[in-house]
Design a protein around this motif. Structure first.
Motif, mmCIF file in Angstrom:
data_model
loop_
_atom_site.group_PDB
_atom_site.id
_atom_site.type_symbol
_atom_site.label_atom_id
_atom_site.label_comp_id
_atom_site.label_asym_id
_atom_site.label_seq_id
_atom_site.Cartn_x
_atom_site.Cartn_y
_atom_site.Cartn_z
ATOM 1 N N PRO A 1 -0.224 -16.143 3.780
ATOM 2 C CA PRO A 1 0.542 -15.098 3.099
ATOM 3 C C PRO A 1 -0.268 -13.813 2.948
ATOM 4 C CG PRO A 1 0.810 -17.199 1.974
ATOM 5 C CD PRO A 1 -0.270 -17.395 2.998
ATOM 6 N N VAL A 2 0.385 -12.691 3.197
ATOM 7 C CA VAL A 2 -0.257 -11.377 3.065
ATOM 8 C C VAL A 2 0.564 -10.561 2.074
ATOM 9 C CG1 VAL A 2 -1.023 -9.286 4.240
ATOM 10 C CG2 VAL A 2 -1.082 -11.493 5.447
ATOM 11 N N ALA A 3 -0.081 -10.063 1.045
ATOM 12 C CA ALA A 3 0.618 -9.287 0.026
ATOM 13 C C ALA A 3 0.984 -7.906 0.547
ATOM 14 C CB ALA A 3 -0.251 -9.149 -1.225
ATOM 15 N N MET A 4 2.104 -7.389 0.076
ATOM 16 C CA MET A 4 2.489 -6.031 0.406
ATOM 17 C C MET A 4 1.401 -5.063 -0.048
ATOM 18 S SD MET A 4 5.986 -3.975 -0.582
ATOM 19 C CE MET A 4 5.710 -4.112 -2.360
ATOM 20 N N GLY A 5 1.040 -4.141 0.838
ATOM 21 C CA GLY A 5 0.010 -3.170 0.517
ATOM 22 C C GLY A 5 -1.408 -3.666 0.691
ATOM 23 N N ALA A 6 -1.599 -4.807 1.335
ATOM 24 C CA ALA A 6 -2.947 -5.334 1.560
ATOM 25 C C ALA A 6 -3.776 -4.348 2.367
ATOM 26 C CB ALA A 6 -2.879 -6.677 2.285
ATOM 27 N N THR A 7 -5.062 -4.251 2.068
ATOM 28 C CA THR A 7 -5.979 -3.430 2.846
ATOM 29 C C THR A 7 -6.294 -4.133 4.162
ATOM 30 O OG1 THR A 7 -7.965 -4.475 1.954
ATOM 31 C CG2 THR A 7 -7.030 -2.616 0.703
ATOM 32 N N PRO A 8 -6.822 -3.419 5.152
ATOM 33 C CA PRO A 8 -7.224 -4.096 6.388
ATOM 34 C C PRO A 8 -8.221 -5.224 6.162
ATOM 35 C CG PRO A 8 -7.099 -1.736 6.759
ATOM 36 C CD PRO A 8 -6.897 -1.949 5.281
ATOM 37 N N GLN A 9 -9.133 -5.044 5.194
ATOM 38 C CA GLN A 9 -10.102 -6.109 4.906
ATOM 39 C C GLN A 9 -9.395 -7.338 4.324
ATOM 40 O OE1 GLN A 9 -10.404 -2.867 3.927
ATOM 41 N NE2 GLN A 9 -11.920 -2.309 5.507
ATOM 42 N N GLN A 10 -8.480 -7.114 3.386
ATOM 43 C CA GLN A 10 -7.717 -8.228 2.825
ATOM 44 C C GLN A 10 -6.851 -8.894 3.897
ATOM 45 O OE1 GLN A 10 -5.789 -5.892 -0.183
ATOM 46 N NE2 GLN A 10 -7.159 -6.562 -1.824
ATOM 47 N N ALA A 11 -6.249 -8.081 4.733
ATOM 48 C CA ALA A 11 -5.406 -8.617 5.795
ATOM 49 C C ALA A 11 -6.223 -9.439 6.781
ATOM 50 C CB ALA A 11 -4.696 -7.469 6.513
ATOM 51 N N GLN A 12 -7.430 -8.960 7.098
ATOM 52 C CA GLN A 12 -8.290 -9.681 8.028
ATOM 53 C C GLN A 12 -8.625 -11.073 7.485
ATOM 54 O OE1 GLN A 12 -9.344 -8.515 11.018
ATOM 55 N NE2 GLN A 12 -10.391 -10.439 11.432
ATOM 56 N N SER A 13 -8.834 -11.177 6.184
ATOM 57 C CA SER A 13 -9.188 -12.466 5.588
ATOM 58 C C SER A 13 -8.030 -13.453 5.622
ATOM 59 C CB SER A 13 -9.662 -12.266 4.145
ATOM 60 O OG SER A 13 -8.585 -11.860 3.304
ATOM 61 N N ALA B 1 2.242 -5.144 6.775
ATOM 62 C CA ALA B 1 2.471 -5.491 5.364
ATOM 63 C C ALA B 1 2.521 -4.270 4.453
ATOM 64 C CB ALA B 1 1.372 -6.439 4.884
ATOM 65 N N ARG B 2 2.589 -3.081 5.002
ATOM 66 C CA ARG B 2 2.556 -1.885 4.153
ATOM 67 C C ARG B 2 3.723 -1.843 3.167
ATOM 68 N NH1 ARG B 2 4.707 3.345 4.254
ATOM 69 N NH2 ARG B 2 3.371 4.896 3.207
ATOM 70 N N THR B 3 4.906 -2.264 3.597
ATOM 71 C CA THR B 3 6.083 -2.174 2.727
ATOM 72 C C THR B 3 6.742 -3.519 2.482
ATOM 73 O OG1 THR B 3 7.535 -1.734 4.626
ATOM 74 C CG2 THR B 3 6.565 0.180 3.509
ATOM 75 N N ARG B 4 6.106 -4.609 2.894
ATOM 76 C CA ARG B 4 6.674 -5.938 2.667
ATOM 77 C C ARG B 4 5.570 -6.971 2.766
ATOM 78 N NH1 ARG B 4 9.896 -7.197 8.359
ATOM 79 N NH2 ARG B 4 8.423 -6.160 9.735
ATOM 80 N N GLN B 5 5.757 -8.095 2.126
ATOM 81 C CA GLN B 5 4.800 -9.185 2.241
ATOM 82 C C GLN B 5 5.084 -9.974 3.515
ATOM 83 O OE1 GLN B 5 5.230 -11.791 -1.113
ATOM 84 N NE2 GLN B 5 7.334 -12.326 -0.661
ATOM 85 N N LEU B 6 4.048 -10.627 4.028
ATOM 86 C CA LEU B 6 4.185 -11.499 5.185
ATOM 87 C C LEU B 6 4.033 -12.944 4.728
ATOM 88 C CD1 LEU B 6 1.932 -9.622 7.790
ATOM 89 C CD2 LEU B 6 4.325 -9.189 7.187
ATOM 90 N N THR B 7 4.898 -13.810 5.200
ATOM 91 C CA THR B 7 4.815 -15.212 4.822
ATOM 92 C C THR B 7 3.884 -15.969 5.759
ATOM 93 O OG1 THR B 7 6.755 -15.787 6.148
ATOM 94 C CG2 THR B 7 7.142 -15.179 3.863
ATOM 95 N N ALA B 8 3.383 -17.089 5.293
ATOM 96 C CA ALA B 8 2.461 -17.907 6.081
ATOM 97 C C ALA B 8 3.130 -18.361 7.369
ATOM 98 C CB ALA B 8 2.022 -19.121 5.268
#
Length: 331
Positions: free
Chosen positions: A149-161, A249-256
């Motif tokens: 899962p990726v939260a909406m507005g995640a940074t590239p570092q958070q997204a990478q993790s 994920a800029r405007t929406r969350q991504l599901t697993a």
């Protein structure tokens, strides 16, 4: 860890672990029913999966079986969503010339991405049924990642993790249909049939130094009807996967289980060849003044395999498929 999905008549198939050498597989039905199930419950299943993976590679798994890539579906036969970028700017700029489209604003600072079909991915050795040769049948070799899962507005570092798995993809395209769909402003639909996947999905650590800065630093070797077509290197990817995921994920969350693709692997050096026919065609037009290469015909075959810089076979296995004419639906 290395994972594959065996066809078993269910939509998501049966999850197996694959040994380091690619010779053996280990069913793990008591841990996770499918790879999608595993990704969605990753924190709960990771440790027991790692234990079984260690046993498999040590030769201690008595229930291991021979691994047959021909029995595999795509690692994820279906996914919550499939998001494909154009992260190799060389390819994108060549495609602007191929489709005679104006330059995309901020192309080198804001990734471009479309949402494709994610309900019917093809396995590595399945025939690819398509309706017409006149549609401009083309392969597109690329890499992708499967995310937690990726939260909406995640940074590239958070997204990478959030990257859980890395995959190798053939993102099929129908080039004759693409220009009209792009001009509508609504994006691709008919121009993008089901994508195909190499048999094995891997955790990033399996790539060693070939996974660095959110990029797959390997060459993707492509053959068309047994002839060398290209081996562009994934290290020239202009946007990292962290940047691509954060963009999605800029405007929406991504599901697993969501999959994010790099787009066609493309290098500035002509010597690297290409990973899709459209790119070769536009290079021919630019360099020689005329297009010589036609698109695929029914019966044509394409083979793709990632390899390390030292020439060793990569961990994903091989995509090797034949294009076939789709049969008409029965009344």
């Amino acid at each position: 860890m290395k994972f594959a999905t065996l066809r078993n008549g269910t939509p998501d198939g049966a999850l197996v672990l694959v040994s380091h050498d690619g010779r053996h597989a280990l069913p793990v039905p008591r841990i996770a029913a499918s790879l999608l199930d595993a990704v969605q419950r990753w924190e709960a299943v990771r440790a027991p999966l790692e234990d079984r993976y260690t046993a498999l590679n040590a030769g201690d798994a008595t229930d291991a079986i021979a691994f047959d890539p021909h029995a595999c579906a795509a690692p994820l036969p279906r996914s919550p969503q499939w998001l494909d970028a154009s992260a190799f700017l060389n390819h994108g700029r060549l495609m602007e010339q191929a489709f005679n489209t104006p330059p995309i604003p901020h192309f080198d600072t804001i990734p471009v991405m479309y949402q494709g079909a994610s309900d019917d991915f093809l396995g590595p050795h399945e025939d690819v049924p398509l309706p017409s040769e006149a549609d401009g049948i083309d392969f597109e070799g690329e890499f992708g990642v499967v995310v937690a899962p990726v939260a909406m507005g995640a940074t590239p570092q958070q997204a990478q993790s959030a990257v859980r798995l890395v995959v190798q993809i053939n993102d099929w395209s129908l080039r004759a249909l693409g220009p009209h769909e792009m001009q509508t402003g609504f994006g691709f639909l008919q121009a993008k049939p089901s994508s195909s996947f190499a048999p094995i999905a891997v955790t990033p650590d399996e790539l060693g130094d070939a996974w660095h800065d959110g990029r797959v630093r390997m060459r993707l070797h492509v053959q068309w009807n047994g002839e060398r077509f290209g081996e562009p290197h994934g290290g020239e990817m202009n946007y990292s996967f962290g940047q691509l995921i954060a963009h999605a994920a800029r405007t929406r969350q991504l599901t697993a289980g969501s999959i994010v693709g790099s787009g066609t692997v493309s290098n500035q050096s002509r010597d690297a060849g290409s990973a899709c026919i459209a790119e070769r065609r536009v290079i021919e037009k630019i360099d020689d003044g005329a297009i010589r290469t036609a698109f695929m015909r029914f019966g044509d075959r394409v083979r793709m395999q990632a390899k390390y810089d030292d020439g060793r076979d990569g961990p994903f296995g091989v995509i090797q498929q034949r294009v076939a004419q789709a049969t008409a639906p029965q009344p």
